[in-house]
Each structure stands twice: as structure tokens, then as C-alpha cells.
Scaffold this motif. Structure first.
Motif, PDB file in Angstrom:
ATOM      1  N   ASN A  19       0.844  -1.359  -0.171  1.00  0.00           N
ATOM      2  CA  ASN A  19      -0.017   0.039  -0.029  1.00  0.00           C
ATOM      3  C   ASN A  19       0.903   1.390  -0.140  1.00  0.00           C
ATOM      4  OD1 ASN A  19       0.948   0.363   2.658  1.00  0.00           O
ATOM      5  ND2 ASN A  19      -0.624  -1.221   3.346  1.00  0.00           N
ATOM      6  N   GLU A  20       0.143   2.313  -0.063  1.00  0.00           N
ATOM      7  CA  GLU A  20       1.021   3.678  -0.294  1.00  0.00           C
ATOM      8  C   GLU A  20       2.056   3.935   1.006  1.00  0.00           C
ATOM      9  OE1 GLU A  20      -2.266   3.481  -0.430  1.00  0.00           O
ATOM     10  OE2 GLU A  20      -2.885   4.673  -2.413  1.00  0.00           O
ATOM     11  N   VAL A  21       1.568   3.218   2.274  1.00  0.00           N
ATOM     12  CA  VAL A  21       2.477   3.554   3.374  1.00  0.00           C
ATOM     13  C   VAL A  21       3.777   2.748   3.094  1.00  0.00           C
ATOM     14  CG1 VAL A  21       2.654   3.092   5.789  1.00  0.00           C
ATOM     15  CG2 VAL A  21       0.749   3.887   4.823  1.00  0.00           C
ATOM     16  N   ASN A  22       3.662   1.562   2.562  1.00  0.00           N
ATOM     17  CA  ASN A  22       5.077   0.818   2.544  1.00  0.00           C
ATOM     18  C   ASN A  22       5.592   1.057   1.310  1.00  0.00           C
ATOM     19  OD1 ASN A  22       3.628  -1.139   0.941  1.00  0.00           O
ATOM     20  ND2 ASN A  22       3.327  -2.513   2.714  1.00  0.00           N
ATOM     21  N   VAL A  23       4.951   1.615   0.174  1.00  0.00           N
ATOM     22  CA  VAL A  23       5.835   2.268  -0.819  1.00  0.00           C
ATOM     23  C   VAL A  23       6.786   3.387  -0.319  1.00  0.00           C
ATOM     24  CG1 VAL A  23       6.165   3.192  -2.920  1.00  0.00           C
ATOM     25  CG2 VAL A  23       4.506   1.424  -2.575  1.00  0.00           C
ATOM     26  N   ALA A  24       5.931   4.263   0.389  1.00  0.00           N
ATOM     27  CA  ALA A  24       6.794   5.395   0.753  1.00  0.00           C
ATOM     28  C   ALA A  24       7.779   4.986   1.843  1.00  0.00           C
ATOM     29  CB  ALA A  24       5.824   6.316   1.416  1.00  0.00           C
ATOM     30  N   GLU A  25       7.644   3.987   2.698  1.00  0.00           N
ATOM     31  CA  GLU A  25       8.734   3.821   3.443  1.00  0.00           C
ATOM     32  C   GLU A  25       9.945   3.054   3.041  1.00  0.00           C
ATOM     33  OE1 GLU A  25       6.942   1.210   6.661  1.00  0.00           O
ATOM     34  OE2 GLU A  25       6.255   3.211   7.620  1.00  0.00           O
ATOM     35  N   GLU A  53       7.345   8.250  -8.995  1.00  0.00           N
ATOM     36  CA  GLU A  53       6.406   8.533  -9.775  1.00  0.00           C
ATOM     37  C   GLU A  53       6.099   7.667 -10.835  1.00  0.00           C
ATOM     38  OE1 GLU A  53       8.408  11.921 -11.420  1.00  0.00           O
ATOM     39  OE2 GLU A  53       7.890  13.359 -10.043  1.00  0.00           O
ATOM     40  N   LYS A  54       6.996   6.813 -11.233  1.00  0.00           N
ATOM     41  CA  LYS A  54       6.854   5.830 -12.254  1.00  0.00           C
ATOM     42  C   LYS A  54       5.921   4.548 -11.540  1.00  0.00           C
ATOM     43  CE  LYS A  54      10.437   4.408 -15.522  1.00  0.00           C
ATOM     44  NZ  LYS A  54      11.479   3.497 -15.767  1.00  0.00           N
ATOM     45  N   ALA A  55       5.966   4.473 -10.273  1.00  0.00           N
ATOM     46  CA  ALA A  55       5.312   3.338  -9.507  1.00  0.00           C
ATOM     47  C   ALA A  55       3.657   4.064  -9.703  1.00  0.00           C
ATOM     48  CB  ALA A  55       5.582   3.282  -8.165  1.00  0.00           C
ATOM     49  N   ILE A  56       3.597   5.162  -9.293  1.00  0.00           N
ATOM     50  CA  ILE A  56       2.149   5.616  -9.416  1.00  0.00           C
ATOM     51  C   ILE A  56       1.681   5.560 -10.896  1.00  0.00           C
ATOM     52  CG2 ILE A  56       0.802   7.930  -9.255  1.00  0.00           C
ATOM     53  CD1 ILE A  56       2.777   8.689  -6.885  1.00  0.00           C
TER      54      ILE A  56
END
Ligand code: GDP
Ligand code: MG
Length: 436
Positions: A19-25, A53-56
Motif C-alpha cells: 500500500n502507499e504506506v510501505n511504498v513510501a517507507e 512517480e513511475k510506480a504511481i
């Protein structure tokens, strides 16, 4: 760097769903790992930004295997950062003159020999080495030793302390003797100073080399980047040689140098032996940095060095499950030929970590060889017949312990399996097996 990135990406590799949280982490971890490896702050920051950005953009979170896709994005971006596809070396001139530059101890003399050997064996060239390090008599001797080793002629002039004159005379000799490549080894100093820069600039101006290479010790981290910049400002060199990429992998220098001077990395040095040279492949380097190990290089190097007929025979045996201890002995000889064992092991995914603190040297093979020599031919070809009493006899005969015999049997078993993987689906299967 590998360890840290490994850890950072582990989160993603392990998660079926992210999820966004562990991508950011994870991105934060990746950035920290890059910074720790002396990657310039701005480069690291831009890097993680692009990955995010690519991931998004690719909707990573909605794909089936987001972790794998993330790893791929990180790998692709790292590859891009290190220069896209591998570039060759310019050999247009007659003769082609290649000038080495770099600090003292960076590996210029060693690499001059490796490159000469490479061009001679792989490109059918007739190189001449030229000794322009006039400050230390030992430096000239060193180049002669290298030249003898690889059977490449060396031009030197001990009475002369003008490197420009020596370089010119060397080129003249190459023309006279029909050498189509001239590799000029120069003097370096321990740090960038004016005299060294003047000297290399003068040689450069006087001989106008086809190719000017900057040699840098990859273990020197951020200093490597500063040195690269200083040399590039003066020489506008054509390519970078990263030496000492054996042992602990440092990706930091590769990433930063390319970004700062915007010149391709052309070759890497992976050991002290003359064969320890590889064309630089950014994608493979990215794999290595990401802890997947440089499986492709390993397999290629193995393929190159193994006698082809031998390899075919082996393949048949492996296919028929007839790989025995005689073959194992044979393999040990081949591995010894391939060069430093540690270099090779370092390329195997995960092995880098396992090797830390472990002192493997070629002598370790001696015990193994003793044990195998104490086996009968039948035992060698059919190791499964080795029961307790046979093992005891072998241990006695070889002067090793039964425990060591058992250990060898286990290693043998693993090696047979690995050989099967390597022969089968190339590197990919092996990578899976080794947990990459
Ligand atoms: P120079 O002063 O730039 O000419 O550097 P040298 O070629 O003399 O190398 C300095 C030291 O580094 C020597 O002991 C070499 O054997 C060692 N060396 C050079 N390249 C490599 C490499 O790729 N790996 C390892 N482990 N050692 C290297
Ligand atoms: Mg030298």
C-alpha cells in the motif's frame, strides 16, 4: 549498499499486497541506502522521486505482483542512472592510442595489462604497453612483469624522465613494429595536485589519444566522484574504469560518477589477476546492487572459461545424473582457472553475505582434493555408495576427519544441483534457487 537495499526491498518482495504506506517507507529506505553508499544527496533524492512517480504512473498498487514490479522499476531506474547500455571502446586509429589516467593506486598499471590482454585475446589486437610512470623505477618494472605475464611487449626508457617524449617514442615503436593498439600507463599521485594534472594534460595534448580512460578505485566512495570531476575538467575523458569491484560490492561510485561527469563506465576490474576484467553492463550492476548477484556475468564467465568439449560432456553427464567426483575434481580445476574464488562467489546471489568473515582461499581446495583422491574410482562415479565404513576409510586415507568427508559430500550434492540449474534454464533458475 546491497545489504541495505536488500532490506528495503525485502519489505516489498515479501508483501503480496502493498500500500502507499510501505511504498513510501521503502523509498525512504532506498534513499538512505543510496546516501550511505556515498551517492550524492540530490541524485538519491531525484532517484527516489522518479521511482515513486513511475510506480504511481504504472498503477503499481493495482497490479498482481506489486512488489516485483517495484523491484523492476527500481532496477530499471538504477540501470538508467548508470548509463543505459554498455558502450565499447574506440579503436579507430592506426595505431589506436589509449591513455590511462587516475590517482596512484587506483589500478592503472594493472588495468593497462588487463585491457591489453582483453584486446589481444578477444579482439585480435596487437597491443603495446608504454611505461610513462617515470617517478618510481618499480612502476616500470611492474609494467614489465605484467607484460611478460600476458605476453604483450612493453616500451620503456629508464634513462628518460619526460613522459611526453616516452609516449611519443612508444607510439613510434608501435608503428614500426606493427602494433595496432598503444596503451599508455601514466604516473598518478595520492591526491589531485597541479603537477600531476599538468603532466597528464601535457601527455594528452601531445599524443591526442583515441581514447582517454579514467581509472578509479570503486572503494573510495565520494572521493572517487570528486577525483573524477577534477580529471574530467582537465582531460574531458572518454570513459571510466571502476576497479576493485570485487569483495564488497559498492555501487555508489558507479552511480555517482556517471551522474556527475556524464561519461560512460566502460570496464570494471574485479580482482588482481589479468583475467579479472569485465565489460560494464549497467543492468547487471543494478542487479548486483540490488543483491541479486551478477548471475549473468557469472554464467558467461563460466561458459567462457570452461572448455567447450568438456562442457558438452559434462552436460550429458548431468542430464543422465552421472556427475561424479572425478567431474567435481575437474570442476575445481576449472574454477581455479577462472580466477579468484572470492570474486566468483561474490557474484552468486546471497553469497556475498555468507562470505563475510569467512576466509576462503584456493588452498581450501587442497583438503577437498585429498579426500577425493582417497576414493576408489567406483566411489567417485557413484557417491551414493559411500557408507559409514567407506567414509571412515577415506577420512583416514586423506588425513581429514569423517566430518569433513561428510561436508564435502554435502557440498558435492549442492554443486551437482547447481550445475544442473546452470545447464538447464540458464541463470534464471539458479537465481530462483538462490533466493534472488
Ligand atoms: P596504479 O598506481 O594506478 O598503477 O595502480 P596499480 O595497478 O599498481 O594497482 C594498485 C593495487 O591495486 C595493486 O596491488 C593491484 O594489484 C590492486 N588492484 C588493481 N586492480 C584491482 C582490482 O580490480 N581488484 C583488486 N582486488 N585489486 C586490484
Ligand atoms: Mg602504476
Amino acid at each position: 549498499l546491497s545489504d541495505k537495499l536488500d532490506k528495503a526491498l525485502h519489505v516489498l518482495k515479501g508483501h503480496g499486497k502493498i500500500n502507499e504506506v510501505n511504498v513510501a517507507e521503502t523509498m525512504k529506505e532506498v534513499r538512505r541506502a543510496l546516501l550511505d553508499a556515498d551517492v550524492n544527496f540530490k541524485i538519491a533524492k531525484d532517484f527516489t522521486k522518479r521511482v515513486r512517480e513511475k510506480a504511481i504512473g504504472q498503477n503499481v498498487l493495482t497490479t498482481l505482483q506489486p512488489g516485483q514490479l517495484m523491484v523492476k522499476i527500481v532496477k530499471d531506474e538504477l540501470t538508467e542512472l548508470m548509463g543505459g547500455e554498455a558502450e565499447g571502446i574506440n579503436l579507430g586509429g592506426s595505431p589506436s592510442v589509449i591513455l590511462m589516467s587516475g590517482l596512484q593506486g587506483s589500478g592503472k598499471t594493472t588495468f593497462s595489462g588487463k585491457l591489453a590482454n582483453f584486446l589481444k585475446n578477444k579482439k585480435g589486437k596487437k597491443p603495446l604497453l608504454v611505461a610513462c610512470d617515470v617517478y618510481r623505477p618499480a612502476a616500470i618494472d611492474q609494467l614489465h612483469v605484467v607484460g611478460d605475464q600476458i605476453q604483450v611487449p612493453v616500451y620503456s626508457d629508464r634513462g628518460n624522465n619526460d613522459p611526453v617524449a616516452i609516449a611519443k617514442a612508444g607510439i613510434a615503436q608501435a608503428k614500426a613494429e606493427g602494433n595496432n593498439v598503444v596503451i599508455i600507463d601514466t604516473a598518478g599521485r595520492l591526491a589531485v595536485d597541479e603537477q600531476m594534472m599538468d603532466e597528464i594534460a601535457n601527455i594528452h595534448k601531445a599524443i591526442k589519444p583515441e581514447e582517454t580512460l579514467f581509472v578509479v578505485d570503486s572503494m573510495t566512495g565520494q572521493d572517487a566522484v570528486n577525483t573524477a570531476k577534477a580529471f574530467n575538467d582537465i582531460l574531458n575523458f572518454d570513459g571510466v574504469i571502476l576497479t576493485k569491484l570485487d569483495g564488497d560490492t559498492r555501487g555508489g561510485a558507479a552511480i555517482s560518477i556517471k551522474s556527475v561527469v556524464n561519461k560512460p563506465i566502460k570496464f570494471i576490474g574485479t580482482g588482481e589477476k589479468m583475467e579479472a576484467i569485465d565489460v560494464f553492463h549497467p543492468a547487471r550492476m543494478a542487479d548486483r546492487i540490488l543483491g541479486m548477484g551478477d548471475v549473468v556475468s557469472l554464467v558467461e564467465r563460466a561458459q567462457e572459461q570452461f572448455d567447450e568439449e568438456e562442457a558438452r560432456k559434462l552436460q550429458r553427464k548431468i542430464a543422465k545424473n552421472k556427475f561424479g567426483f572425478d567431474d567435481f575434481l575437474n570442476q575445481i580445476q576449472q574454477i581455479k582457472k577462472m580466477g579468484n574464488l572470492k570474486d566468483l562467489m561474490g557474484m552468486i546471489p546471497g553469497a556475498g553475505k555468507a562470505l563475510k568473515g569467512l576466509d576462503i582461499d584456493d588452498d581450501a581446495f587442497k583438503h577437498v582434493e585429498a579426500i577425493i583422491h582417497s576414493m576408489t574410482p567406483d566411489e567417485r562415479s557413484t557417491p551414493s555408495m559411500l557408507n559409514a565404513s567407506r567414509k571412515k576409510r577415506i577420512a583416514k586415507g586423506s588425513g581429514r576427519s569423517v566430518q569433513e568427508v561428510n561436508q564435502l559430500l554435502k557440498q558435492f550434492d549442492q554443486m551437482s544441483k547447481m550445475m544442473k540449474m546452470m545447464q538447464g534454464g540458464g541463470g534464471r533458475k539458479m537465481m530462483q534457487m538462490m533466493g534472488g
